[in-house]
Design a protein around this motif. Structure first.
Motif, mmCIF file in Angstrom:
data_model
loop_
_atom_site.group_PDB
_atom_site.id
_atom_site.type_symbol
_atom_site.label_atom_id
_atom_site.label_comp_id
_atom_site.label_asym_id
_atom_site.label_seq_id
_atom_site.Cartn_x
_atom_site.Cartn_y
_atom_site.Cartn_z
ATOM 1 N N ASP A 57 5.623 7.617 7.431
ATOM 2 C CA ASP A 57 4.752 7.793 6.258
ATOM 3 C C ASP A 57 4.605 9.259 5.881
ATOM 4 O OD1 ASP A 57 4.283 5.058 5.973
ATOM 5 O OD2 ASP A 57 2.427 5.110 7.143
ATOM 6 N N GLU A 58 4.676 10.139 6.870
ATOM 7 C CA GLU A 58 4.593 11.584 6.612
ATOM 8 C C GLU A 58 5.915 12.146 6.089
ATOM 9 O OE1 GLU A 58 3.503 13.155 10.410
ATOM 10 O OE2 GLU A 58 1.508 12.265 10.364
ATOM 11 N N ASP A 71 0.812 -1.220 0.000
ATOM 12 C CA ASP A 71 0.000 0.000 0.000
ATOM 13 C C ASP A 71 0.843 1.267 0.000
ATOM 14 O OD1 ASP A 71 -2.443 -1.394 0.072
ATOM 15 O OD2 ASP A 71 -2.288 -1.630 2.250
ATOM 16 N N GLY A 72 2.176 1.119 0.058
ATOM 17 C CA GLY A 72 3.064 2.277 0.076
ATOM 18 C C GLY A 72 3.304 2.822 1.473
#
Length: 87
Positions: free
Chosen positions: A62-63, A33-34
Motif C-alpha cells: 500500500d505504501e 477501498d484501494g
C-alpha cells in the motif's frame, strides 16, 4: 520488472519458484477501498513460510515500497522470479 517505488499499479503479479522447481503466483489487487490484497491462488499463504504476516506485506505494498515487498516475500521457502504490473 519491479514497479517504481511509490507507485500503486491496479494489479501486480509475482511469480515464485521453490527449490524443487515448482512455479507459483501471487496476485496483488486493490480492493474497493484501494488497499492491496494478496491472492496466493490454490496455495495457502502459510505454505510459503514467509517470516512476515500477510497483512504486513499488504501494508508495505500500500505504501508502494515494492523492493521491500520482494525482500519480505523472499524470506520464505520460495523466491521471486518475475514481476508484472498493470496500471
Amino acid at each position: 520488472m519491479i514497479p517504481k517505488q511509490g507507485t500503486k499499479p491496479r494489479e501486480v503479479k509475482i511469480d515464485l519458484l521453490d527449490y524443487m522447481g515448482n512455479d507459483y503466483r501471487w496476485t496483488f489487487k486493490k480492493d474497493s477501498d484501494g488497499d492491496y490484497r494478496i491472492n496466493t491462488h490454490a496455495d495457502a499463504y502459510s505454505n510459503f513460510q514467509c517470516k512476515h504476516l500477510k497483512d504486513d506485506i499488504e501494508w508495505v505494498a500500500d505504501e508502494g515500497n515494492w523492493t521491500q515487498v520482494i525482500t519480505m516475500i523472499n524470506t520464505g521457502v520460495k523466491r521471486v522470479t518475475s514481476i508484472k504490473s498493470r496500471k
